[in-house]
Write an enzyme that holds these catalytic residues in place. Structure first.
Site, mmCIF file in Angstrom:
data_model
loop_
_atom_site.group_PDB
_atom_site.id
_atom_site.type_symbol
_atom_site.label_atom_id
_atom_site.label_comp_id
_atom_site.label_asym_id
_atom_site.label_seq_id
_atom_site.Cartn_x
_atom_site.Cartn_y
_atom_site.Cartn_z
ATOM 1 C CG HIS A 1 -2.099 -0.922 1.025
ATOM 2 N ND1 HIS A 1 -2.962 -1.242 2.059
ATOM 3 C CD2 HIS A 1 -2.548 -1.604 -0.061
ATOM 4 C CE1 HIS A 1 -3.890 -2.084 1.617
ATOM 5 N NE2 HIS A 1 -3.643 -2.311 0.336
ATOM 6 C CG HIS B 1 -2.620 -5.350 -8.182
ATOM 7 N ND1 HIS B 1 -2.373 -4.072 -7.730
ATOM 8 C CD2 HIS B 1 -3.582 -5.849 -7.365
ATOM 9 C CE1 HIS B 1 -3.150 -3.805 -6.693
ATOM 10 N NE2 HIS B 1 -3.894 -4.867 -6.454
#
Length: 436
Positions: free
Chosen positions: A256, A411
């Protein structure tokens, strides 16, 4: 070093693999061999991500992805939508059973708990709709407007400029928890919404959330606290007993930090180009300096932190590894972060914008890291063209401690296509650039 030809071939293989996820009501949850896992339904967050990816493919000129985009849009406009209270279920049945779908195309919730409305998943509805709008899909505008209207009504806490977390099916009471993860993807969807509409309010909202996240990182040695009370007070003990939770793990999440760094740099460059933020001034330079610090700290905490290559999943707030598993998405976001940082600094330098805090950063060093992490991904994470291992253990062997199979491709897809277009806007807008 990866070449454009390799990236493009792997991108095409990834999209081809994703066809295995098709079920009557949307896109299911795949195992490592591309077979739907029966213990999962058709999940909203996965369907939003798939639909976004296929919209990017259509924008890129891949007409073979148009049916996939159509399928995703049907899932979001019908299958997953709650016909009684509106909004979207967290997960629905696959449509393969006789009672899975009603006469209007709405699917039953996969479990009673899946009637819950989630800000995290809702953000991917807006992202998918914004990308589909840029792809010219005829149902995208209505979906986008509906999703934004519901967001404004239920999720957006205007007094703090952030999103709340979740509701029961009838929207009666908001969960007494606030999470940085849902707000990170809210930031992402607002940046996509700005790309799709040009409405500055979306960019302003994204920048406001980013400012909060960066300030939290700055106060915690450039590690971002994930969990908060309903009053947005840090809750450092939240999920202490669940350090490997897939969505709300305890501690600092290395991936993150990279993802926030990328989003902040992209938003800062877009806002600077729009004349909305001066990255050379005191009011804007934090949009570059703090993301660069995040990248440095995430690498220091995460890469090879326990004696083996790969990024650990979580650490404590001193940087000690807590969950040693290596997630594929973390590597992808690390690659994206250093790629965006390199190109952002190159653009600022060319424009004559300098700052002592980033003057020492080596662009060639970022390029070296990008190549090193791609080498790692190719050696350990790619089982075959289009097939990525979702999770490895601390010895880089296949693990399923947190995730089983390969639930989505977004992703990996975004890491494969980022170098092809403009690095600053969202992926859908960048897919339309001549370089892509």
């Amino acid at each position: 070093m990866v070449t454009p030809d390799w990236r493009h071939a792997e991108r095409d293989a990834l999209v081809s693999f994703a066809r295995n996820a098709i079920t009557p009501t949307g896109f299911g949850y795949l195992d490592a061999d591309g077979v739907h896992q029966d213990d999962h339904g058709v999940e909203l967050w996965i369907n939003g991500r798939f639909t976004h990816v296929f919209a990017c493919e259509v924008i890129r000129g891949n007409e073979g992805a148009r049916d996939l985009l159509d399928h995703g849009m049907r899932a979001l406009t019908h299958s997953l939508r709650d016909p009684r209270y509106d909004g979207w279920f967290a997960s629905v049945a696959t449509g393969e059973g006789p009672d899975d779908v009603d006469a209007n195309g709405h699917a039953r919730p996969f479990t009673p708990d899946d009637t819950r409305k989630q800000a995290y998943s809702h953000a991917f509805v807006i992202l998918a709709a914004a990308s589909a709008l840029q792809a010219g899909h005829d149902q995208a505008r209505a979906l986008f407007d509906d999703a934004v209207e519901l967001f404004d009504r239920y999720w957006w806490e205007g007094e703090v400029g952030r999103a709340c977390e979740s509701y029961p099916r009838d929207w009666s009471t908001c969960e007494a928890y606030r999470g940085i993860n849902a707000n990170m993807h809210t930031t992402e969807c607002f940046l996509a919404a700005f790309d799709a509409t040009g409405e500055r309010r979306y960019l302003e909202r994204a920048l406001g959330i980013i400012r909060f996240a960066m300030s939290q990182a700055a106060d915690n040695d450039h590690r971002i606290p994930e969990h908060y009370t309903a009053e947005w007070i840090q809750d450092p003990d939240y999920n202490r007993d669940k350090p490997a939770d897939p969505f709300r793990p305890w501690g600092a999440t290395v991936g993150h930090a990279f993802e926030w760094a990328r989003l902040a740099l992209q938003a800062g460059i877009v806002a600077h180009r729009e004349g909305f933020v001066d990255l050379a001034g005191e009011q804007g330079e934090w949009l570059v300096t703090e993301p660069l610090r995040l990248i440095a700290q995430a690498e220091a905490d995460g890469w090879h932190a326990d004696g083996a290559d790969g990024f650990v999943y979580t650490t404590d707030f001193k940087g000690t590894p807590i969950t040693h598993e290596r997630m594929h998405w973390v590597v992808c976001e690390a690659i994206n972060a250093v790629h965006v940082a390199r190109r952002a600094l190159d653009e600022l330098t060319a424009a004559g914008i300098a700052n002592p805090e980033w003057a020492h950063v080596s662009l060639s060093d970022y390029e070296t890291k990008e190549n090193r992490w791609w080498d790692y991904a190719r050696e350990y994470l790619l089982a075959a063209p289009g097939r990525w291992r979702e999770e490895l253990d601390r010895h880089n062997q296949l693990s399923e401690k947190t995730w089983r199979g390969m639930p989505e491709i977004y992703h990996a897809y975004q890491a494969l296509v980022l170098p092809d277009g403009d690095f600053a806007p969202g992926f859908a807008k960048a897919a339309a650039s001549p370089a892509s």
